[in-house]
Design a protein around this motif. Structure first.
Motif, PDB file in Angstrom:
ATOM      1  N   ALA A   1       0.824  -1.213   0.000  1.00  0.00           N
ATOM      2  CA  ALA A   1       0.000   0.000   0.000  1.00  0.00           C
ATOM      3  C   ALA A   1       0.857   1.261   0.000  1.00  0.00           C
ATOM      4  O   ALA A   1       0.575   2.220  -0.738  1.00  0.00           O
ATOM      5  CB  ALA A   1      -0.938  -0.002   1.209  1.00  0.00           C
ATOM      6  N   GLU A   2       1.908   1.272   0.804  1.00  0.00           N
ATOM      7  CA  GLU A   2       2.789   2.447   0.878  1.00  0.00           C
ATOM      8  C   GLU A   2       3.524   2.696  -0.434  1.00  0.00           C
ATOM      9  O   GLU A   2       4.004   3.802  -0.675  1.00  0.00           O
ATOM     10  CB  GLU A   2       3.799   2.268   2.010  1.00  0.00           C
ATOM     11  CG  GLU A   2       3.175   2.381   3.383  1.00  0.00           C
ATOM     12  CD  GLU A   2       4.138   2.030   4.514  1.00  0.00           C
ATOM     13  OE1 GLU A   2       5.248   1.503   4.245  1.00  0.00           O
ATOM     14  OE2 GLU A   2       3.768   2.283   5.677  1.00  0.00           O
ATOM     15  N   ASN A   3       3.617   1.684  -1.276  1.00  0.00           N
ATOM     16  CA  ASN A   3       4.336   1.808  -2.542  1.00  0.00           C
ATOM     17  C   ASN A   3       3.418   1.724  -3.754  1.00  0.00           C
ATOM     18  O   ASN A   3       3.868   1.450  -4.875  1.00  0.00           O
ATOM     19  CB  ASN A   3       5.440   0.746  -2.607  1.00  0.00           C
ATOM     20  CG  ASN A   3       6.556   1.091  -1.665  1.00  0.00           C
ATOM     21  OD1 ASN A   3       7.382   1.952  -1.940  1.00  0.00           O
ATOM     22  ND2 ASN A   3       6.573   0.451  -0.492  1.00  0.00           N
ATOM     23  N   ASP A   4       2.132   1.994  -3.537  1.00  0.00           N
ATOM     24  CA  ASP A   4       1.129   2.073  -4.609  1.00  0.00           C
ATOM     25  C   ASP A   4       1.059   0.811  -5.462  1.00  0.00           C
ATOM     26  O   ASP A   4       0.900   0.868  -6.680  1.00  0.00           O
ATOM     27  CB  ASP A   4       1.377   3.294  -5.496  1.00  0.00           C
ATOM     28  CG  ASP A   4       1.253   4.589  -4.724  1.00  0.00           C
ATOM     29  OD1 ASP A   4       0.287   4.717  -3.951  1.00  0.00           O
ATOM     30  OD2 ASP A   4       2.135   5.454  -4.867  1.00  0.00           O
ATOM     31  N   VAL A   5       1.188  -0.336  -4.804  1.00  0.00           N
ATOM     32  CA  VAL A   5       1.037  -1.620  -5.480  1.00  0.00           C
ATOM     33  C   VAL A   5      -0.363  -2.129  -5.140  1.00  0.00           C
ATOM     34  O   VAL A   5      -0.720  -2.252  -3.966  1.00  0.00           O
ATOM     35  CB  VAL A   5       2.105  -2.634  -5.026  1.00  0.00           C
ATOM     36  CG1 VAL A   5       1.862  -3.992  -5.660  1.00  0.00           C
ATOM     37  CG2 VAL A   5       3.503  -2.116  -5.370  1.00  0.00           C
ATOM     38  N   ASN A   6      -1.157  -2.408  -6.169  1.00  0.00           N
ATOM     39  CA  ASN A   6      -2.535  -2.845  -5.985  1.00  0.00           C
ATOM     40  C   ASN A   6      -2.612  -4.372  -5.969  1.00  0.00           C
ATOM     41  O   ASN A   6      -2.149  -5.028  -6.902  1.00  0.00           O
ATOM     42  CB  ASN A   6      -3.415  -2.295  -7.113  1.00  0.00           C
ATOM     43  CG  ASN A   6      -4.878  -2.583  -6.893  1.00  0.00           C
ATOM     44  OD1 ASN A   6      -5.343  -2.617  -5.766  1.00  0.00           O
ATOM     45  ND2 ASN A   6      -5.602  -2.803  -7.973  1.00  0.00           N
TER      46      ASN A   6
ATOM     47  N   ILE B   1       1.854  -3.498 -10.327  1.00  0.00           N
ATOM     48  CA  ILE B   1       2.864  -2.527  -9.883  1.00  0.00           C
ATOM     49  C   ILE B   1       2.946  -1.306 -10.798  1.00  0.00           C
ATOM     50  O   ILE B   1       3.838  -0.484 -10.653  1.00  0.00           O
ATOM     51  CB  ILE B   1       4.253  -3.184  -9.741  1.00  0.00           C
ATOM     52  CG1 ILE B   1       4.781  -3.693 -11.078  1.00  0.00           C
ATOM     53  CG2 ILE B   1       4.227  -4.282  -8.687  1.00  0.00           C
ATOM     54  CD1 ILE B   1       6.242  -4.093 -11.056  1.00  0.00           C
TER      55      ILE B   1
ATOM     56  N   ASN C   1       1.442   1.514 -10.959  1.00  0.00           N
ATOM     57  CA  ASN C   1       1.396   2.848 -10.338  1.00  0.00           C
ATOM     58  C   ASN C   1       2.493   3.084  -9.306  1.00  0.00           C
ATOM     59  O   ASN C   1       2.581   4.176  -8.736  1.00  0.00           O
ATOM     60  CB  ASN C   1       0.029   3.083  -9.697  1.00  0.00           C
ATOM     61  CG  ASN C   1      -1.056   3.174 -10.743  1.00  0.00           C
ATOM     62  OD1 ASN C   1      -0.845   3.655 -11.848  1.00  0.00           O
ATOM     63  ND2 ASN C   1      -2.237   2.679 -10.407  1.00  0.00           N
ATOM     64  N   SER C   2       3.311   2.082  -9.058  1.00  0.00           N
ATOM     65  CA  SER C   2       4.373   2.238  -8.071  1.00  0.00           C
ATOM     66  C   SER C   2       5.474   3.150  -8.603  1.00  0.00           C
ATOM     67  O   SER C   2       5.821   3.095  -9.783  1.00  0.00           O
ATOM     68  CB  SER C   2       4.973   0.881  -7.709  1.00  0.00           C
ATOM     69  OG  SER C   2       5.992   1.047  -6.738  1.00  0.00           O
ATOM     70  N   LYS C   3       6.001   3.978  -7.734  1.00  0.00           N
ATOM     71  CA  LYS C   3       7.107   4.857  -8.118  1.00  0.00           C
ATOM     72  C   LYS C   3       8.433   4.098  -8.097  1.00  0.00           C
ATOM     73  O   LYS C   3       9.445   4.589  -8.580  1.00  0.00           O
ATOM     74  CB  LYS C   3       7.155   6.064  -7.188  1.00  0.00           C
ATOM     75  CG  LYS C   3       5.958   6.986  -7.394  1.00  0.00           C
ATOM     76  CD  LYS C   3       5.849   8.020  -6.297  1.00  0.00           C
ATOM     77  CE  LYS C   3       4.610   8.853  -6.397  1.00  0.00           C
ATOM     78  NZ  LYS C   3       3.349   8.117  -6.300  1.00  0.00           N
TER      79      LYS C   3
END
Length: 90
Positions: free
Chosen positions: A25-30, A51, A53-55
């Motif tokens: 969640a903290e790394n925008d992984v759905n 992944i 949307n993950s930066k």
């Protein structure tokens, strides 16, 4: 969408799911799908995740999983969906 397969295996203990899911969640992984079992005191979880949307890059996430896994007493591996599919077609 960049689908990956994530597996988490180790001796069962409190908080494994929470810690792995918090990292995602903290790394925008759905998380698209998740299943987990506990057999004979061993925890096993498999997730399909996106992944896109993950930066963080794929390799950064896998490196983070090595550290997180060591901290929680599990082995955490992530594979790209296309590689996973090709490996299991043979």
């Amino acid at each position: 969408m960049k689908k990956t397969i994530i597996t988490v295996v180790g001796k069962d203990s409190v908080g494994i799911i929470a810690k792995v899911c918090t990292y995602l969640a903290e790394n925008d992984v759905n998380i698209l799908d998740i299943s987990q079992t506990i057999t004979g005191g061993y925890f096993n979880m498999m997730m399909i995740a996106d992944i896109a949307n993950s930066k963080k890059a794929f390799t950064e996430i896998t490196d983070d999983f090595d550290v997180l896994g060591e901290n929680i007493g599990c082995v955490i591996k992530m594979q790209r969906e296309d590689i996973f599919d090709k490996m299991h077609r043979l």
